[in-house]
Design a protein around this motif. Structure first.
Motif, PDB file in Angstrom:
ATOM      1  N   PRO B  22       7.820  -4.741   0.672  1.00 16.12           N
ATOM      2  CA  PRO B  22       8.634  -5.281  -0.297  1.00 16.12           C
ATOM      3  C   PRO B  22       8.714  -4.572  -1.721  1.00 16.12           C
ATOM      4  CG  PRO B  22       6.771  -6.573   0.467  1.00 16.12           C
ATOM      5  CD  PRO B  22       7.023  -5.661   1.183  1.00 16.12           C
ATOM      6  N   ARG B  23       7.463  -4.040  -1.966  1.00 15.33           N
ATOM      7  CA  ARG B  23       7.896  -3.351  -3.414  1.00 15.33           C
ATOM      8  C   ARG B  23       8.507  -1.977  -3.238  1.00 15.33           C
ATOM      9  NH1 ARG B  23       1.284  -2.475  -3.878  1.00 15.33           N
ATOM     10  NH2 ARG B  23       0.674  -4.429  -3.113  1.00 15.33           N
ATOM     11  N   PHE B  24       8.449  -1.407  -2.230  1.00 16.20           N
ATOM     12  CA  PHE B  24       9.402  -0.234  -1.927  1.00 16.20           C
ATOM     13  C   PHE B  24      10.680  -0.581  -2.163  1.00 16.20           C
ATOM     14  CE2 PHE B  24       6.995   3.621  -1.575  1.00 16.20           C
ATOM     15  CZ  PHE B  24       5.644   3.459  -1.779  1.00 16.20           C
ATOM     16  N   LEU B 241       0.748  -3.022   3.352  1.00 16.60           N
ATOM     17  CA  LEU B 241       1.009  -1.815   4.127  1.00 16.60           C
ATOM     18  C   LEU B 241       2.187  -0.891   3.769  1.00 16.60           C
ATOM     19  CD1 LEU B 241      -0.318  -1.343   6.926  1.00 16.60           C
ATOM     20  CD2 LEU B 241       1.984  -2.274   7.783  1.00 16.60           C
ATOM     21  N   ILE B 242       1.954   0.327   3.604  1.00 19.39           N
ATOM     22  CA  ILE B 242       2.551   1.409   2.857  1.00 19.39           C
ATOM     23  C   ILE B 242       2.543   2.373   3.823  1.00 19.39           C
ATOM     24  CG2 ILE B 242       3.280   2.884   1.255  1.00 19.39           C
ATOM     25  CD1 ILE B 242       1.889   1.244  -0.583  1.00 19.39           C
ATOM     26  N   THR B 243       3.982   2.722   4.535  1.00 18.97           N
ATOM     27  CA  THR B 243       3.867   3.717   5.615  1.00 18.97           C
ATOM     28  C   THR B 243       4.912   4.867   5.033  1.00 18.97           C
ATOM     29  OG1 THR B 243       5.927   2.462   6.524  1.00 18.97           O
ATOM     30  CG2 THR B 243       3.893   1.696   7.412  1.00 18.97           C
ATOM     31  N   ASP B 246       8.518   3.883   4.152  1.00 19.36           N
ATOM     32  CA  ASP B 246       8.647   3.331   2.612  1.00 19.36           C
ATOM     33  C   ASP B 246       8.991   4.972   1.713  1.00 19.36           C
ATOM     34  OD1 ASP B 246       8.219   0.612   3.037  1.00 19.36           O
ATOM     35  OD2 ASP B 246       6.126   1.146   3.825  1.00 19.36           O
ATOM     36  N   TRP B 247       7.995   5.759   1.842  1.00 16.90           N
ATOM     37  CA  TRP B 247       8.278   6.932   1.031  1.00 16.90           C
ATOM     38  C   TRP B 247       9.454   7.392   1.592  1.00 16.90           C
ATOM     39  CZ3 TRP B 247       5.524   7.500  -3.264  1.00 16.90           C
ATOM     40  CH2 TRP B 247       4.254   6.811  -3.108  1.00 16.90           C
ATOM     41  N   LEU B 250      12.479   5.819  -0.356  1.00 17.99           N
ATOM     42  CA  LEU B 250      12.460   6.076  -1.839  1.00 17.99           C
ATOM     43  C   LEU B 250      12.984   7.538  -2.104  1.00 17.99           C
ATOM     44  CD1 LEU B 250      11.487   4.806  -4.318  1.00 17.99           C
ATOM     45  CD2 LEU B 250       9.392   5.836  -4.283  1.00 17.99           C
ATOM     46  N   VAL B 251      12.388   8.611  -1.262  1.00 20.84           N
ATOM     47  CA  VAL B 251      12.729  10.031  -1.331  1.00 20.84           C
ATOM     48  C   VAL B 251      13.998  10.180  -1.093  1.00 20.84           C
ATOM     49  CG1 VAL B 251      12.438  12.237  -0.565  1.00 20.84           C
ATOM     50  CG2 VAL B 251      10.406  10.806  -0.874  1.00 20.84           C
ATOM     51  N   ILE B 252      14.683   9.581  -0.201  1.00 18.34           N
ATOM     52  CA  ILE B 252      16.112   9.719   0.163  1.00 18.34           C
ATOM     53  C   ILE B 252      17.102   9.204  -0.874  1.00 18.34           C
ATOM     54  CG2 ILE B 252      18.007   8.671   1.791  1.00 18.34           C
ATOM     55  CD1 ILE B 252      15.849   8.756   3.851  1.00 18.34           C
ATOM     56  N   THR B 253      16.620   8.158  -1.610  1.00 19.00           N
ATOM     57  CA  THR B 253      17.278   7.417  -2.867  1.00 19.00           C
ATOM     58  C   THR B 253      17.253   8.395  -3.883  1.00 19.00           C
ATOM     59  OG1 THR B 253      16.399   5.381  -2.002  1.00 19.00           O
ATOM     60  CG2 THR B 253      17.695   5.353  -3.861  1.00 19.00           C
TER      61      THR B 253
END
Ligand SMILES: Nc1ncnc2c1ncn2[C@@H]1O[C@H](COP(=O)(O)OP(=O)(O)OP(=O)(O)O)[C@@H](O)[C@H]1O
Ligand SMILES: [Mg+2]
Lengths: 285, 265
Positions: B22-24, B241-243, B246-247, B250-253
């Motif tokens: 949810p944070r991401f 849980l950050i997988t 999630d990264w 973020l990177v695509i955006t």
């Protein structure tokens, strides 16, 4: 000492009154009793007899004003052991709507574990295992308000079960359920008691539910008036009637039949026993 | 009934979008909103609309939720379109009504703004429909947590919000039940002067409050019984849980933002 360590809950001359000491009739007076590991105790008594109050003493929601309550040997007055007491004795309430906290079943099962500040990996594992045990996997992502009453109560039980309790305290858990919901909740709890050795204290107004317990404790006006095997306490109809309760339907019926001259034994508790006895009588005549 | 309340209503699912932290998700949403404001061309906007729709399909959210979420935007859009049409000058004159002229520039700008608003709402909906309100509030609490140092109880506020969200459908159900009960007793909530109607609502509101307070009381006891203590340390199952996914999101955006900035899309 071995016998003592087997006791999950011990109440030693516990008193409790809601409006301070010296009140004429405290909600509980001089409660002495203990629950052993794996026992199933039904707690019966008329309205206002102190059943809910007693359960709350066992979960440290209330602290006795006199005397002592021990959970696994820990006094409920010990602030710093509170999490352990609450983990060890989970509580299920009557209203299924007012005890689920989270917005999904999964999050609700995790709530107690999160309060224990367990590592996330442990929480996930336990939530999954508990859901599997109670057959709630399909509901994990559901919001509570879309569940049936029986499902909500089973979720509440699962939330307590996830904390790996030694004892489950239930305050009229089936009072708001339909027969199907009641059945599934009772089956769930009895299975947990049988297969996992979790002690249960079950407050109920249904004599038929109390009859399923191994032991029955009757309260009246804040005092224990009977404590013994279900067969013994629930067939003592004089006592039950005196405090405004009733025996099981089969038990009451058998008593009436006896009055009418039918030679039935006095230990009849459930329909099956009544039918069997009547059939035997009929065959003998 | 209670099923039809959309406010922050989560639609259960197991898609990648549901699984994102949810944070991401919140962070990515903020970035996407910023990105939408950077866009300058219709083409880019159409592409982002397509992306939003593709993500909806991926999340498996039924189409009707999307339409329902867009309904409030409709009125704003019509209003904005009228303003733009009549009060922006430039371009070809399309037609004239009295002293008002409608010119093509205004029309184009109006449609662009509305299209942007629609895409913006779609992305926000995507997040609220695929994240449980509890996770969402905890996600927000995370970003607000620096305020804890100023002595603000952000954790507790998050818990309060989460519990409130949990009980909205229950209270709605209850108010509808009370309303039906009063209607059956001949109450009338629809006719008469505003004062009369307000007075007729009293027998509805009083029991609703009484029951809400009783609920709050019981819930507080239930929470305490399950070991909840204000100020005590807790963990949270959902948010930690950050997988890789999630990264990746973020990177695509971020890459898209760079792309838009470089090529002035
Ligand atoms: N919060 C409270 N404040 C003051 N008195 C209370 C409170 N809760 C219970 N009591 C009183 O304590 C006594 C025991 O109440 P308790 O709720 O334990 O009874 P109970 O056996 O659970 O009854 P029921 O079958 O109705 O649930 C009653 O006389 C009741 O009026
Ligand atoms: Mg009670």
């Amino acid at each position: 000492m071995a016998g003592q360590s087997a006791a999950i809950i011990e109440s030693k001359d516990a008193y409790f009154s809601y409006s301070g000491d010296g009140e004429p009739s405290p909600a509980l007076s001089g409660i002495n009793f203990s629950v052993k590991r794996g026992e199933y105790v039904a707690l019966i008594g008329p309205n206002g007899s102190g059943k809910t109050t007693l359960l709350k003493l066992f979960n440290a929601l209330l602290i006795p004003s006199n005397g002592e309550v021990l959970v696994k040997g820990i006094s409920t007055t010990e602030e710093d052991k509170l999490p352990e007491v609450r983990r060890s004795c989970g509580m299920i309430f009557q209203n299924p709507d007012n005890q689920l906290v989270a917005t999904t079943v999964e999050e609700d099962l995790a709530f107690g574990l999160e309060n224990l500040a367990l590592p996330v990996s442990v929480i996930r594992k336990r939530v999954k295992a508990t859901a599997a045990l109670l057959g709630l996997e399909m509901l994990l992502k559901q919001p509570p308000h879309l569940l049936s009453g029986g499902e909500k109560q089973r979720v509440a039980i699962a939330g307590v079960l996830a904390m790996e309790p030694d004892c489950i305290l239930m305050d009229e858990p089936t009072a708001m359920l339909d027969p199907a919901g009641r059945h599934s909740v009772l089956n769930t709890v009895h299975a947990l008691n049988r297969n996992r050795g979790i002690a249960v204290i079950h407050v109920t107004h249904f004599p038929e539910e109390a009859a399923l317990a191994g032991r029955v404790l009757a309260l009246n006006e804040g005092r224990v008036v009977a404590d013994g095997a279900a067969k013994k306490v629930l067939t003592d109809l004089d006592l039950l009637h005196k405090i405004g309760l009733q025996g099981t339907t089969a038990g009451e019926l058998a008593a009436l039949l006896r009055l009418g001259g039918c030679p039935l034994p006095s230990h009849i508790l459930n329909n099956r026993e009544l039918v069997d006895n009547i059939c035997t009588l009929a065959q003998n005549n | 009934m209670a099923r039809s309340i959309t406010m922050g209503q989560y639609i259960p699912g197991v898609s990648i979008i549901h699984q994102l932290n949810p944070r991401f998700k919140l962070l990515t949403l903020v970035l996407i909103l910023a990105l939408l404001f950077l866009l300058e061309t219709f083409g880019a906007l159409v592409v982002s609309l397509g992306m939003a729709l593709a993500l909806f399909a991926m999340a498996g959210v039924p189409f009707k939720y999307l339409l329902r979420g867009l309904r409030p935007v409709l009125y704003i859009s019509i209003f904005a379109l009228i303003i733009y049409f009549f009060f922006t000058s430039g371009g070809v004159v399309l037609f004239r009504i009295g002293f008002l002229t409608v010119e093509s520039e205004g029309g184009e700008q109006g449609i662009f703004i509305i299209a942007r608003l629609v895409v913006l709402v779609l992305f926000s909906l995507l997040v609220t429909l695929t994240t449980t309100p509890l996770s969402l509030t905890h996600g927000m609490a995370y970003f607000l947590s620096p305020l804890q140092r100023l002595g603000l109880p952000t954790e507790e506020v998050a818990m309060i919000m989460a519990v409130a969200l949990r009980f909205i459908p229950t209270l709605m159900e209850e108010s509808q039940r009370l309303m039906r009960a009063q209607l059956a007793r001949g109450a009338d909530f629809e006719t008469g002067s505003i004062f009369k109607r307000a007075r007729n609502l009293v027998p509805l509101i009083v029991p609703l409050f009484v029951s809400a307070f009783r609920r709050a009381d019981e819930l507080a006891i239930a929470m305490e019984a399950r070991g909840f203590r204000i100020g005590a340390k807790r963990t949270r199952m959902q948010d930690d849980l950050i997988t890789f996914k999630d990264w990746a999101a973020l990177v695509i955006t971020l890459a898209l933002i760079v792309l838009v900035l470089i090529f002035n899309l």
